[in-house]
Write an enzyme that holds these catalytic residues in place. Structure first.
Site, PDB file in Angstrom:
ATOM      1  N   ARG A 106       0.853  -1.185   0.000  1.00 62.56           N
ATOM      2  CA  ARG A 106       0.000   0.000   0.000  1.00 62.56           C
ATOM      3  C   ARG A 106       0.882   1.225   0.000  1.00 62.56           C
ATOM      4  O   ARG A 106       1.674   1.423   0.918  1.00 62.56           O
ATOM      5  CB  ARG A 106      -0.889  -0.001   1.243  1.00 62.56           C
ATOM      6  CG  ARG A 106      -1.788  -1.210   1.209  1.00 62.56           C
ATOM      7  CD  ARG A 106      -2.587  -1.440   2.455  1.00 62.56           C
ATOM      8  NE  ARG A 106      -3.500  -2.541   2.144  1.00 62.56           N
ATOM      9  CZ  ARG A 106      -4.805  -2.515   2.358  1.00 62.56           C
ATOM     10  NH1 ARG A 106      -5.359  -1.485   2.938  1.00 62.56           N
ATOM     11  NH2 ARG A 106      -5.548  -3.530   1.985  1.00 62.56           N
ATOM     12  N   ASP A 155       1.267   5.466  -0.226  1.00 60.63           N
ATOM     13  CA  ASP A 155       0.542   6.717   0.003  1.00 60.63           C
ATOM     14  C   ASP A 155       0.641   7.642  -1.201  1.00 60.63           C
ATOM     15  O   ASP A 155       1.471   7.444  -2.084  1.00 60.63           O
ATOM     16  CB  ASP A 155       1.147   7.443   1.217  1.00 60.63           C
ATOM     17  CG  ASP A 155       0.934   6.669   2.496  1.00 60.63           C
ATOM     18  OD1 ASP A 155      -0.193   6.215   2.736  1.00 60.63           O
ATOM     19  OD2 ASP A 155       1.911   6.508   3.250  1.00 60.63           O
ATOM     20  N   TYR A 181      12.139  -1.368  -0.678  1.00 66.83           N
ATOM     21  CA  TYR A 181      11.897   0.051  -0.939  1.00 66.83           C
ATOM     22  C   TYR A 181      13.218   0.796  -1.063  1.00 66.83           C
ATOM     23  O   TYR A 181      14.238   0.382  -0.503  1.00 66.83           O
ATOM     24  CB  TYR A 181      11.096   0.686   0.217  1.00 66.83           C
ATOM     25  CG  TYR A 181       9.623   0.384   0.223  1.00 66.83           C
ATOM     26  CD1 TYR A 181       8.716   1.235  -0.393  1.00 66.83           C
ATOM     27  CD2 TYR A 181       9.118  -0.755   0.856  1.00 66.83           C
ATOM     28  CE1 TYR A 181       7.349   0.975  -0.371  1.00 66.83           C
ATOM     29  CE2 TYR A 181       7.757  -1.026   0.877  1.00 66.83           C
ATOM     30  CZ  TYR A 181       6.873  -0.159   0.256  1.00 66.83           C
ATOM     31  OH  TYR A 181       5.528  -0.417   0.270  1.00 66.83           O
ATOM     32  N   ARG A 187       9.242   5.685   5.843  1.00 66.23           N
ATOM     33  CA  ARG A 187       9.329   7.142   5.966  1.00 66.23           C
ATOM     34  C   ARG A 187       9.609   7.573   7.403  1.00 66.23           C
ATOM     35  O   ARG A 187      10.281   8.587   7.639  1.00 66.23           O
ATOM     36  CB  ARG A 187       8.057   7.784   5.437  1.00 66.23           C
ATOM     37  CG  ARG A 187       7.932   7.648   3.909  1.00 66.23           C
ATOM     38  CD  ARG A 187       6.535   7.941   3.406  1.00 66.23           C
ATOM     39  NE  ARG A 187       6.101   9.276   3.780  1.00 66.23           N
ATOM     40  CZ  ARG A 187       4.850   9.702   3.672  1.00 66.23           C
ATOM     41  NH1 ARG A 187       3.894   8.889   3.203  1.00 66.23           N
ATOM     42  NH2 ARG A 187       4.538  10.921   4.019  1.00 66.23           N
TER      43      ARG A 187
END
Lengths: 257, 257
Positions: free
Chosen positions: A54, A56, A114, A210
């Site tokens: 998921r 953002d 990531y 993040r």
């Protein structure tokens, strides 16, 4: 029913995120619309798409994975080219392949990777304004790398767990939680003043990358030291950690099965 | 009067080009507006900016150079930060410095370097859609590199000279012409499926890099062979060469003095 797996690249800048929303342009929404059109579903009918990770609003993907069930006889090459003709300029299918019936893009995934890109220089960058996080303060990458080492392994990442935990990734034990296995963490020097943070785990909590980057940036800027970073991590308390780094620097690179 | 030199980065996507136009948003126009505002020129007065290289709409710059004359007492650091606060998100000053009175961004330049980025893969790329030229046909980079070698040196580049020759760059002899000295030409493999074409010359004719790339792409795709490329170059006739490659892949990298 056939099960089709797609690998997706997208520019997250103008998406409200990956997951379907009542209002807001999403990766899932665009994909379900294009699949319905290509497979000739009647108006109102839809094809449910599952996404591996998921992301953002503003977060990019080079290797997001999706799957969907269909009765269509199209070859996978027709799926790739047909969907790409119907998808908007900021979303593309790079690979389409048929997979076994029990493949689920999210629950079958065993590892996500990531990358977070930081541009560490004096002036903002017009060319990469949507594609990096610009940090003006000179960063000590060695300190950030040293601090990051404590995160590798199977740990409780509650200090870096964002809100929106209503539907967390399931743990291997089958119950939701904040324990994840962080398998690799690496800092690389990129082109020019670019610093790349690469991280892979079995799964990530919401905002986890993040929040880690936001806290490591405080280490890099000298606001907190290595011992304080370890205390924040051990506290399992999101309020102790640094701010959430902006979405523009984050890329979902790949998903393993 | 002081003479201020600026190094500029910009995203050419939403500019009508570098040079001032009556209608259309340009790099020079935005820069002259910001300088007038920062130095407190009265409304209607303007400060003329000189640019080292003329870039078309969609062409990017990492190291474009400009200069302007001013009576302002601002330090060069105030010029850099003040202009960056007034300039739009797609244009930035990376370096500001005071130079001698006779420095002219265009006429004092001794060498320009450009990079052309080609993405050679099956699917289009959302993330780099404004920043590369996407070529679907598999390219033979070795053949392109071999053909490119004949361009190095002092030659007549009329076959690759675009229209708009009204104000050509002056030759070292002081008269306009189509002879240029191409000093370096290199192909590099970039990230993923990226192919980078680097080229440096004393000066370039309008569209010269894009016309060379457009013709070398025909070599890479097997449409013309090495001998045909040499004949096109020797013909000194623009009608013989390939199409002008799109602006999105082109970057003005640096200018030497």
């Amino acid at each position: 029913m056939r099960n089709i797996k797609l690998v997706l690249e997208y520019d997250g800048t103008n998406f409200a995120g990956s997951q379907l929303q009542a209002n807001g342009r999403t990766v899932q929404g665009e994909l379900e619309r294009a699949i319905a059109e290509l497979t000739g579903l009647s108006s109102g009918a839809h094809c449910r798409v599952q996404l591996a990770g998921r992301t953002d609003s503003g977060v990019h993907a080079e290797g997001q994975v999706a799957n969907f069930k269909t009765d269509s006889n199209h070859s996978t090459e027709i799926f790739r080219r047909g969907l790409n003709a119907l998808l908007p300029v900021d979303l593309v299918v790079t690979i389409a392949e048929e997979v076994s019936k029990d493949f689920h893009a999210r629950f079958s995934a065993t590892e996500r990777e990531y990358r977070y890109e930081i541009l560490n220089r004096r002036s903002r960058s017009p060319l990469s304004r949507h594609y990096v996080h610009w940090v003006k303060t000179p960063l000590d990458v060695n300190n950030m790398a040293e601090a990051g080492k404590v995160l590798v392994g199977r740990h409780d990442f509650a200090s870096f767990a964002g809100a929106g935990m209503g539907v967390p990734d399931t743990e291997s034990e089958g119950k939701p939680g904040t324990v994840r296995e962080l398998r690799r963490l690496e800092w690389r020097s990129g082109k020019g003043s670019l610093i790349e943070f690469w991280v892979a785990a079995n799964a990530f909590l919401p905002h986890m990358v993040r929040n880690i980057v936001g806290t490591l940036l405080e280490v890099g800027a000298g606001k907190i030291n290595l011992r304080e970073f370890e205390e924040i991590f051990a506290a399992c308390d999101r309020r102790r950690a640094g701010p959430t780094a902006p979405p523009s620097g984050l890329y979902l690179v790949s998903v393993k099965y």
